[in-house]
Design a protein around this motif. Structure first.
Motif, PDB file in Angstrom:
ATOM      1  N   LEU A   1     -12.123 -67.224 -62.105  1.00  0.00           N
ATOM      2  CA  LEU A   1     -11.902 -68.560 -62.854  1.00  0.00           C
ATOM      3  C   LEU A   1     -11.274 -69.334 -61.489  1.00  0.00           C
ATOM      4  O   LEU A   1     -11.713 -70.730 -61.159  1.00  0.00           O
ATOM      5  CB  LEU A   1     -10.851 -68.527 -63.596  1.00  0.00           C
ATOM      6  CG  LEU A   1     -10.522 -69.564 -64.647  1.00  0.00           C
ATOM      7  CD1 LEU A   1     -12.011 -70.093 -65.500  1.00  0.00           C
ATOM      8  CD2 LEU A   1      -9.225 -69.461 -65.533  1.00  0.00           C
ATOM      9  N   SER A   2     -10.575 -69.079 -60.741  1.00  0.00           N
ATOM     10  CA  SER A   2     -10.089 -69.947 -59.519  1.00  0.00           C
ATOM     11  C   SER A   2     -11.125 -70.204 -58.578  1.00  0.00           C
ATOM     12  O   SER A   2     -11.155 -71.252 -58.018  1.00  0.00           O
ATOM     13  CB  SER A   2      -8.925 -68.820 -58.753  1.00  0.00           C
ATOM     14  OG  SER A   2      -8.001 -68.451 -59.441  1.00  0.00           O
ATOM     15  N   ILE A   3     -12.216 -69.150 -58.284  1.00  0.00           N
ATOM     16  CA  ILE A   3     -13.279 -69.299 -57.363  1.00  0.00           C
ATOM     17  C   ILE A   3     -14.088 -70.460 -57.880  1.00  0.00           C
ATOM     18  O   ILE A   3     -14.598 -71.469 -57.258  1.00  0.00           O
ATOM     19  CB  ILE A   3     -14.062 -68.193 -57.122  1.00  0.00           C
ATOM     20  CG1 ILE A   3     -13.183 -67.296 -55.947  1.00  0.00           C
ATOM     21  CG2 ILE A   3     -15.265 -68.391 -56.216  1.00  0.00           C
ATOM     22  CD1 ILE A   3     -13.732 -65.836 -56.104  1.00  0.00           C
ATOM     23  N   TYR A   4     -14.105 -70.416 -59.335  1.00  0.00           N
ATOM     24  CA  TYR A   4     -15.057 -71.392 -60.062  1.00  0.00           C
ATOM     25  C   TYR A   4     -14.738 -73.003 -59.924  1.00  0.00           C
ATOM     26  O   TYR A   4     -15.016 -73.680 -59.455  1.00  0.00           O
ATOM     27  CB  TYR A   4     -15.361 -71.163 -61.326  1.00  0.00           C
ATOM     28  CG  TYR A   4     -16.172 -72.126 -62.168  1.00  0.00           C
ATOM     29  CD1 TYR A   4     -17.591 -72.172 -62.164  1.00  0.00           C
ATOM     30  CD2 TYR A   4     -15.563 -72.996 -62.907  1.00  0.00           C
ATOM     31  CE1 TYR A   4     -18.260 -73.102 -62.443  1.00  0.00           C
ATOM     32  CE2 TYR A   4     -16.390 -73.903 -63.692  1.00  0.00           C
ATOM     33  CZ  TYR A   4     -17.625 -73.963 -63.537  1.00  0.00           C
ATOM     34  OH  TYR A   4     -18.357 -75.023 -64.340  1.00  0.00           O
ATOM     35  N   MET A   5     -13.329 -72.816 -59.930  1.00  0.00           N
ATOM     36  CA  MET A   5     -12.425 -74.078 -59.895  1.00  0.00           C
ATOM     37  C   MET A   5     -12.480 -74.855 -58.477  1.00  0.00           C
ATOM     38  O   MET A   5     -12.827 -75.929 -58.411  1.00  0.00           O
ATOM     39  CB  MET A   5     -10.956 -74.058 -60.385  1.00  0.00           C
ATOM     40  CG  MET A   5     -10.832 -73.957 -61.855  1.00  0.00           C
ATOM     41  SD  MET A   5      -8.977 -74.021 -62.571  1.00  0.00           S
ATOM     42  CE  MET A   5      -8.737 -75.618 -62.397  1.00  0.00           C
ATOM     43  N   MET A   6     -12.254 -73.773 -57.636  1.00  0.00           N
ATOM     44  CA  MET A   6     -12.633 -74.372 -56.158  1.00  0.00           C
ATOM     45  C   MET A   6     -13.976 -74.889 -55.953  1.00  0.00           C
ATOM     46  O   MET A   6     -13.750 -76.108 -55.324  1.00  0.00           O
ATOM     47  CB  MET A   6     -12.138 -73.168 -55.463  1.00  0.00           C
ATOM     48  CG  MET A   6     -11.865 -73.444 -53.788  1.00  0.00           C
ATOM     49  SD  MET A   6     -11.220 -72.229 -52.936  1.00  0.00           S
ATOM     50  CE  MET A   6      -9.589 -71.654 -53.795  1.00  0.00           C
ATOM     51  N   TYR A   7     -14.950 -74.097 -56.406  1.00  0.00           N
ATOM     52  CA  TYR A   7     -16.045 -74.578 -56.088  1.00  0.00           C
ATOM     53  C   TYR A   7     -16.594 -75.767 -56.769  1.00  0.00           C
ATOM     54  O   TYR A   7     -17.206 -76.638 -56.176  1.00  0.00           O
ATOM     55  CB  TYR A   7     -17.123 -73.512 -56.395  1.00  0.00           C
ATOM     56  CG  TYR A   7     -18.646 -73.948 -56.830  1.00  0.00           C
ATOM     57  CD1 TYR A   7     -19.402 -73.942 -55.651  1.00  0.00           C
ATOM     58  CD2 TYR A   7     -19.102 -74.263 -57.873  1.00  0.00           C
ATOM     59  CE1 TYR A   7     -20.942 -74.474 -55.681  1.00  0.00           C
ATOM     60  CE2 TYR A   7     -20.588 -74.648 -57.957  1.00  0.00           C
ATOM     61  CZ  TYR A   7     -21.003 -74.614 -56.938  1.00  0.00           C
ATOM     62  OH  TYR A   7     -22.634 -75.282 -56.937  1.00  0.00           O
ATOM     63  N   ASN A   8     -16.045 -75.933 -58.205  1.00  0.00           N
ATOM     64  CA  ASN A   8     -16.210 -77.293 -58.926  1.00  0.00           C
ATOM     65  C   ASN A   8     -15.502 -78.266 -58.241  1.00  0.00           C
ATOM     66  O   ASN A   8     -16.299 -79.429 -58.103  1.00  0.00           O
ATOM     67  CB  ASN A   8     -15.672 -76.951 -60.372  1.00  0.00           C
ATOM     68  CG  ASN A   8     -16.263 -78.007 -61.183  1.00  0.00           C
ATOM     69  OD1 ASN A   8     -17.239 -78.408 -61.265  1.00  0.00           O
ATOM     70  ND2 ASN A   8     -15.283 -78.783 -61.875  1.00  0.00           N
ATOM     71  N   GLY A   9     -14.249 -78.133 -57.557  1.00  0.00           N
ATOM     72  CA  GLY A   9     -13.690 -79.292 -57.017  1.00  0.00           C
ATOM     73  C   GLY A   9     -14.209 -79.674 -55.874  1.00  0.00           C
ATOM     74  O   GLY A   9     -14.175 -80.867 -55.410  1.00  0.00           O
TER      75      GLY A   9
END
Length: 277
Positions: A263-271
């Motif tokens: 979830l963190s990696i996805y949020m970082m990628y999304n940001g």
């Protein structure tokens, strides 16, 4: 109405999982609101801070009664965390939501790593003439068999500075920053594990209040979002505290850490992706 019910159920799950894993509900509430419901980052942080206040209050009272929480150390370190939370909340208003999302994901990964690491258990003696003696940063706690053990803090200045950082992350990201607080008290100030975790829990609510006031003043705490989240997280935390005794928390923490990491990696990628658009 259906969206509010779904949000409530999601918050119950966040409180339950946060309670069982020790990561707290805030680390799940923000991804739930931003990724699941498309709530703007600042409003999600406001709702998360209110939920942190609710979940920490009940447990804090119980720990104080049991004699583990060191009120004096907690009140002293609250000076640092409260100042940090106010600064973090003010800085949050100046940052782009995507930037906050990237910072949140980074701190979330750090929190997972700290949560999976083995916790040290210190019991340092009081040094005469030390800063800790002058500030009375020592105490006792009950151990197995009713034995009362003495302890004293160490490295007060580095611990105080780390608490300022933990408070800033709480105000900026809407999380309790419990892992960072425990890191300061365990690794830096050499407090016993039970004392550091319970004192941290006592401090989390006060720190969150300081940050929440800034978000409230900016109009970023929306009752229709906050109410189901707060009630849901409190209910979930209560269920989690009752389930904790019979659940295999080690396996659960490992599984949950994997989910949070993804979830963190996805949020970082999304940001990052949104920032370059």
């Amino acid at each position: 109405m259906s969206e509010i019910i779904i949000l409530f159920l999601g918050a119950v799950s966040a409180g339950l999982l946060g309670s069982l894993t020790g990561l707290g509900g805030g680390v799940i509430i923000i991804p739930l609101l931003t990724l699941g419901y498309g709530v703007p980052m600042h409003y999600a942080i406001g709702a998360s801070l209110i939920s942190v206040i609710g979940t920490s209050s009940g447990a804090a009272v119980a720990f104080v009664k049991e004699g583990f929480t060191n009120m004096r150390i907690g009140m002293f370190l609250e000076i640092a965390t409260t100042a940090g939370a106010i600064v973090g909340a003010l800085v949050s208003g100046m940052l782009n939501p995507n930037t906050i999302g990237i910072i949140f994901a980074s701190i979330l990964l750090l929190t997972v790593i700290l949560n999976l690491k083995g916790k040290p258990d210190h019991q340092e003696p009081l040094i005469k003439g030390s800063l800790e003696e002058k500030l009375k940063l020592y105490g006792t706690f009950p151990d197995k068999g009713g034995v009362i053990k003495k302890y004293s803090a160490r490295n007060t200045v580095p611990g105080f500075l780390m608490m300022m950082f933990a408070g800033a992350m709480s105000g900026l990201l809407g999380i309790g920053s419990g892992a960072l607080k425990v890191l300061a008290m365990d690794n830096m100030m050499k407090l016993p594990f039970k004392v550091s975790t319970t004192t941290s829990n006592f401090m989390i609510g006060v720190t969150a209040v300081a940050g929440a006031l800034i978000y409230f003043q900016r109009g970023e705490i929306i009752p229709v979002i906050v109410a189901p989240v707060l009630i849901g997280v409190v209910v979930g935390s209560f269920i989690g505290s009752k389930t904790l005794m019979v659940s295999k928390t080690k396996k659960l923490k490992t599984f949950f850490a994997i989910v949070i990491t993804i979830l963190s990696i996805y949020m970082m990628y999304n940001g990052i992706n949104q920032s370059f658009r």
